[in-house]
Write an enzyme that holds these catalytic residues in place. Structure first.
Site, short mmCIF file in Angstrom:
data_model
loop_
_atom_site.label_atom_id
_atom_site.label_comp_id
_atom_site.label_asym_id
_atom_site.label_seq_id
_atom_site.Cartn_x
_atom_site.Cartn_y
_atom_site.Cartn_z
N GLU A 28 -1.39 50.69 14.01
CA GLU A 28 -0.03 50.57 14.53
C GLU A 28 0.66 51.92 14.44
O GLU A 28 0.79 52.50 13.36
CB GLU A 28 0.75 49.52 13.73
N PRO B 4 -2.72 68.65 6.64
CA PRO B 4 -2.84 69.22 7.97
C PRO B 4 -3.08 68.19 9.08
O PRO B 4 -2.88 68.49 10.26
CB PRO B 4 -4.03 70.17 7.85
N LEU B 5 -3.47 66.98 8.69
CA LEU B 5 -3.72 65.92 9.68
C LEU B 5 -2.56 64.92 9.75
O LEU B 5 -2.68 63.88 10.40
CB LEU B 5 -5.03 65.19 9.37
N PHE C 95 -3.82 58.04 12.87
CA PHE C 95 -5.08 57.30 12.87
C PHE C 95 -4.89 55.81 12.54
O PHE C 95 -5.85 55.05 12.51
CB PHE C 95 -6.05 57.93 11.86
N GLY D 30 -1.12 63.16 7.25
CA GLY D 30 -1.15 62.02 6.34
C GLY D 30 -1.76 60.76 6.93
O GLY D 30 -1.49 59.66 6.46
N GLY D 31 -2.55 60.90 7.97
CA GLY D 31 -3.24 59.75 8.56
C GLY D 31 -2.40 58.91 9.51
O GLY D 31 -2.88 57.90 10.04
N LYS D 32 -1.15 59.31 9.79
CA LYS D 32 -0.27 58.50 10.63
C LYS D 32 -0.80 58.36 12.05
O LYS D 32 -0.57 57.33 12.70
CB LYS D 32 1.13 59.11 10.65
N TYR E 203 -3.41 66.13 -10.90
CA TYR E 203 -4.29 65.27 -10.10
C TYR E 203 -5.12 64.34 -10.99
O TYR E 203 -5.66 64.76 -12.01
CB TYR E 203 -5.23 66.10 -9.23
#
Length: 281
Positions: free
Chosen positions: A202, A192-193, A199, A195-197, A36
């Site tokens: 489009e 867990p979300l 939100f 990857g923001g797709k 990281y």
């Protein structure tokens, strides 16, 4: 992963502030990997602990090794590869201990499965590191159930960190969560979300279908979409532990608050059906 160069680029004071805020809110586990921040985030995190050593006993540090990533910090790596030799695992652990200013790691995970891994070598070095007190628990990340089972038969593993979310619930059906329940460990979950797709402005057909299905449930419980996604995931009987990538303490507080709610079985399946795009069999 997002606290340092690959995200918020925190300075030492900002690292310390978020560490302390997490601990104050009962969040005591910090998920790292050696790569990281191009091999810099562990050291930056450890620098924040250097003058506050008392915090170490209040936290659990997870880190991962095995991915060898070409970058300025590792000029010897000319191609991205995986290395699970005893020499590399041990040197990675020693470097992480130095980076974190600590004499032990709570968890060490193999970051990705390698076709060249010699599990007997891994098991031997794991056992040595445990006997030396340098690593308390071991696990893997992104391993299939059979890959987990093979290594676990040689040395005890405590978790498998996998991707799982409402857009990618494969772990429910590919045997990963079944194995976790059988072995008695909690899987840890990256992304867990989704990857923001869900939100993005489009969205695709599936994302819009999930949003439409989620809206009345969010209104019923007074939660936001990110909270609902965690509620849905954590309701699985395997008791998965989500790894949250946020750098904002309020988002972490919101996650904890949201997890006080529980969906009805029908509400859970409404969301699952929205992912599938069809009625379950």
């Amino acid at each position: 992963m997002t606290w340092g160069k690959w995200g918020a680029q925190f300075n030492t004071k900002e690292y310390l502030a978020l560490i302390e805020a997490c601990l104050e809110n009962g969040i005591d586990t910090f998920d790292h990997a050696d790569i990281y921040g191009n091999y810099s985030t562990e050291q930056e995190f450890g620098k924040a602990l250097a003058d506050h050593s008392s915090l170490r006993s209040s936290m659990k540090i997870i880190t991962k090794c095995g991915i060898c990533m070409p970058c300025d910090a590792r000029p010897a790596f000319t191609t991205k590869h995986y290395d699970y030799s005893a020499k590399h695992i041990r040197s990675s652990v020693e470097q992480s201990l130095t980076n974190f200013n600590t004499d032990y790691l709570d968890f060490l995970l193999l970051h990705r499965p390698s076709p060249l891994v010699d599990t007997s070598v891994v098991a031997e070095v794991f056992d040595e590191l445990k006997q030396e007190g340098k690593v308390l628990h071991f696990g893997v990340s992104n391993f299939t159930p059979s890959q987990f089972e093979h290594l676990n038969s040689l040395t005890p593993l405590s978790t498998n960190q996998v991707e799982c979310n409402l857009l990618k619930p494969d772990a429910f059906t590919d045997g990963t969560f079944d194995q976790a329940r059988q072995k008695g460990y909690q899987p840890t979950i990256w992304s867990p979300l989704g990857g923001g797709k869900l939100f993005k402005a489009e969205k695709g057909e599936r994302e819009n279908r999930i949003i439409d299905a989620a809206q009345p449930i969010m209104e019923k419980y007074g939660v936001q979409l990110d909270q609902l996604l965690l509620i849905w995931l954590c309701q699985h009987p395997a008791l998965p532990v989500p790894v949250l990538g946020t750098t904002k303490i309020q988002r972490l507080k919101d996650a904890l608050e949201g997890l006080q709610h529980q969906l009805t079985t029908q509400e859970w399946f409404v969301l699952y059906e929205a992912y599938l795009g069809e009625e379950i069999p």
